[in-house]
Design a protein around this motif. Structure first.
Motif, short mmCIF file in Angstrom:
data_model
loop_
_atom_site.label_atom_id
_atom_site.label_comp_id
_atom_site.label_asym_id
_atom_site.label_seq_id
_atom_site.Cartn_x
_atom_site.Cartn_y
_atom_site.Cartn_z
N ASP A 47 0.85 -1.19 0.00
CA ASP A 47 0.00 0.00 0.00
C ASP A 47 0.89 1.24 0.00
OD1 ASP A 47 -2.34 1.46 -0.06
OD2 ASP A 47 -2.63 1.40 2.10
N TRP A 50 -0.33 8.43 -0.60
CA TRP A 50 0.13 9.47 -1.51
C TRP A 50 0.30 10.80 -0.77
CZ3 TRP A 50 -3.08 13.34 -4.34
CH2 TRP A 50 -2.31 14.08 -5.23
N SER A 61 5.35 4.26 1.66
CA SER A 61 5.09 2.94 1.10
C SER A 61 5.22 1.91 2.20
CB SER A 61 6.12 2.59 0.02
OG SER A 61 5.97 3.43 -1.09
N THR A 86 -1.87 9.41 -6.94
CA THR A 86 -2.00 8.22 -6.10
C THR A 86 -1.53 6.99 -6.86
OG1 THR A 86 -3.87 9.20 -4.96
CG2 THR A 86 -3.63 6.83 -4.79
N GLU A 90 1.32 4.26 -5.86
CA GLU A 90 1.01 2.83 -5.74
C GLU A 90 1.92 1.99 -6.64
OE1 GLU A 90 -1.11 1.37 -3.68
OE2 GLU A 90 -2.22 3.10 -2.93
N SER A 93 5.31 1.62 -5.07
CA SER A 93 5.26 0.63 -4.00
C SER A 93 5.23 -0.78 -4.57
CB SER A 93 4.02 0.84 -3.14
OG SER A 93 4.08 2.06 -2.48
#
Length: 122
Positions: A47, A50, A61, A86, A90, A93
């Motif tokens: 996950d 942001w 992250s 965002t 993601e 990550s």
């Protein structure tokens, strides 16, 4: 630009003391690994938050990797660059955890357990 390590404040000392008190109280804690009777599934959870840091707008992250039912790797850190969305945070990550899963899969393969592994990213 200097960080907090060059000019620590009283609240930083209080936070460090709190962490040390927590660690001193958890000396008897440990990780429990249970034997895996089925295939060694590699499952990863990831996950990103942001722009989670209000100081520099960098994202946070976090990931957790399991082999079977056992947690073998986890990490939480601030991303190195500022993401513009965002989705970008993601994806950053996801690439970090994909590299970790690839490394764990190669390690299991080197340990001759590769015929029992399957990978899942969540």
């Amino acid at each position: 630009m200097y960080g907090f390590e060059n000019e620590p404040l009283e609240l930083h000392l209080l936070a460090a003391k709190r962490i040390l008190r927590y660690l001193a109280g958890t000396l008897d804690y440990g990780l429990e690994f249970s034997p895996c009777t089925e295939s060694l599934r590699i499952i990863a959870f990831v996950d990103a938050d942001w722009a989670g840091c209000v100081d520099d707008r960098r994202s946070m992250s976090g990931h957790c990797v399991l082999v079977g039912n056992n947690v073998v790797s986890w990490n939480t850190r601030k991303q190195k660059v500022v993401s513009r969305s965002t989705m970008e945070a993601e994806y950053r990550s996801l690439t970090d955890v994909a590299a970790e899963v690839t490394w764990i899969n190669a390690l299991l393969h080197d340990l001759s357990a590769a015929n029992r592994t399957t990978n899942h990213l969540v």
